[in-house]
Design an enzyme around this catalytic site. Structure first.
Site, PDB file in Angstrom:
ATOM      1  CG  HIS A  57       0.383  -8.094-171.017  1.00  0.00           C
ATOM      2  ND1 HIS A  57      -0.753  -7.423-170.289  1.00  0.00           N
ATOM      3  CD2 HIS A  57      -0.272  -9.077-171.732  1.00  0.00           C
ATOM      4  CE1 HIS A  57      -1.771  -8.001-170.818  1.00  0.00           C
ATOM      5  NE2 HIS A  57      -1.553  -9.023-171.567  1.00  0.00           N
ATOM      6  CG  HIS A  59      -0.642 -10.868-174.698  1.00  0.00           C
ATOM      7  ND1 HIS A  59      -1.291 -11.619-173.732  1.00  0.00           N
ATOM      8  CD2 HIS A  59       0.359 -11.844-175.429  1.00  0.00           C
ATOM      9  CE1 HIS A  59      -0.689 -12.660-173.466  1.00  0.00           C
ATOM     10  NE2 HIS A  59       0.398 -12.836-174.482  1.00  0.00           N
ATOM     11  CG  ASP A  61      -5.598  -7.999-175.970  1.00  0.00           C
ATOM     12  OD1 ASP A  61      -4.217  -8.707-175.834  1.00  0.00           O
ATOM     13  OD2 ASP A  61      -6.446  -8.511-175.075  1.00  0.00           O
ATOM     14  CG  HIS A  62      -3.263  -5.659-173.003  1.00  0.00           C
ATOM     15  ND1 HIS A  62      -3.944  -5.296-171.980  1.00  0.00           N
ATOM     16  CD2 HIS A  62      -3.962  -6.991-173.299  1.00  0.00           C
ATOM     17  CE1 HIS A  62      -4.730  -6.024-171.499  1.00  0.00           C
ATOM     18  NE2 HIS A  62      -4.863  -7.314-172.088  1.00  0.00           N
ATOM     19  CG  HIS A 115      -1.527 -13.042-168.798  1.00  0.00           C
ATOM     20  ND1 HIS A 115      -2.362 -14.035-169.486  1.00  0.00           N
ATOM     21  CD2 HIS A 115      -1.504 -12.169-170.019  1.00  0.00           C
ATOM     22  CE1 HIS A 115      -2.872 -13.477-170.525  1.00  0.00           C
ATOM     23  NE2 HIS A 115      -2.496 -12.489-170.784  1.00  0.00           N
ATOM     24  CG  ASP A 134      -4.819  -9.524-169.670  1.00  0.00           C
ATOM     25  OD1 ASP A 134      -5.607  -8.486-169.302  1.00  0.00           O
ATOM     26  OD2 ASP A 134      -4.840 -10.022-170.786  1.00  0.00           O
ATOM     27  CG  HIS A 172      -9.485  -8.810-170.959  1.00  0.00           C
ATOM     28  ND1 HIS A 172      -9.749  -8.873-172.187  1.00  0.00           N
ATOM     29  CD2 HIS A 172      -8.126  -8.964-170.842  1.00  0.00           C
ATOM     30  CE1 HIS A 172      -8.610  -8.954-172.913  1.00  0.00           C
ATOM     31  NE2 HIS A 172      -7.745  -8.953-172.295  1.00  0.00           N
TER      32      HIS A 172
END
Length: 256
Positions: A57, A59, A61-62, A115, A134, A172
């Site tokens: 996805h 985001h 942090d990914h 998400h 996530d 995570h």
């Protein structure tokens, strides 16, 4: 050909990127690179050539290291085509149900909105591995930033249908926090208590709790059990629609 190897790479504060490769080919893919130096060091240490980044996805942090890793390696970047505008450097848009050859196996893209609206997971039956991003966490699930409870319950149900032996590689290291919530709503579940004991021992030894076995998740993760009459009774929601039970659990977790 040797079987696919999957290596969790701890990145940022609590994320995992995942390095996937077949040892005899020395070619690799990486799922959700959040930190370029960590990913590049892992490739160099194993003398691997990176061919592909796969995003679950959008985001940051990914996807935040997509462009830096691409610049250093010349790799392609794949992800869900309908979300292409939010995936940095995307060169290989994929449709739901797409398959990606990788060494001795194939990754199957599974659409898993909830998400985010464009979230996907990758399943490799030959390796018995699910890269769930996530959507599904060990003993938990992702927050609903863009999707609805119905979206997420459908996505989790899709993943729950995979074989019990499947190893879940989630995005995570949230397992201990998720266990605290799960035990608060389902304290009498023996599978949950046993898993909590095992995870606490792993974390105390400095080991990751990822991957988790999907069969354990089916028995102990409350977010996969919204249609389970036993959990519904514990929650005082017996006979309720599973989407409503899931929504109640997710709201409770958001405030926990």
């Amino acid at each position: 050909m040797q079987p696919l190897v999957i290596v969790p790479l701890p990145v940022l504060s609590d994320n995992y990127a995942f390095l996937l490769f077949c040892p005899d080919k020395r070619e690799a893919a990486v799922i959700d690179p959040g930190d370029a130096p960590v990913v590049l060091a892992a490739l160099q240490a194993r003398r691997l050539t990176l061919k592909l980044i796969l995003n679950t996805h959008h985001h940051h942090d990914h996807t935040g290291a997509n462009l830096a890793v691409q610049a250093a390696t010349g790799c392609a970047i794949a992800g869900f085509g309908p979300d292409r505008a939010r995936l940095p450097g995307l060169t290989r848009p994929l449709d739901a149900g797409a398959t990606i050859p990788l060494g001795a196996g194939q990754l199957h893209l599974i659409e898993t909105p909830g998400h985010t609206t464009g979230h996907v997971a990758y399943y490799c039956p030959e390796a018995g591995a699910l890269l769930s991003g996530d959507c599904l966490f060990s003993m938990g699930c992702g927050r609903l930033f863009e999707g609805t409870p119905a979206d997420m319950w459908a996505s989790l149900s899709r993943l729950r249908a995979l074989p019990d032996e499947t190893l879940v590689y989630c995005g995570h290291e949230y397992t201990e926090a998720n266990l605290r919530f799960a035990l608060s709503v389902d304290p009498g579940n023996p599978a949950l208590r046993a898993h909590a004991h095992a995870v606490h021992a792993l974390r105390a030894a400095g080991q990751p709790s990822v991957p988790a076995r999907l069969g354990t998740e089916k028995a102990a993760n409350p977010f996969l059990r919204a249609d389970d009459p036993a959990l519904q009774r514990v929650l005082g929601l017996e006979g309720h629609d599973p989407v409503a039970v899931f929504a109640s659990l997710r709201q409770h977790k958001d405030r926990f």
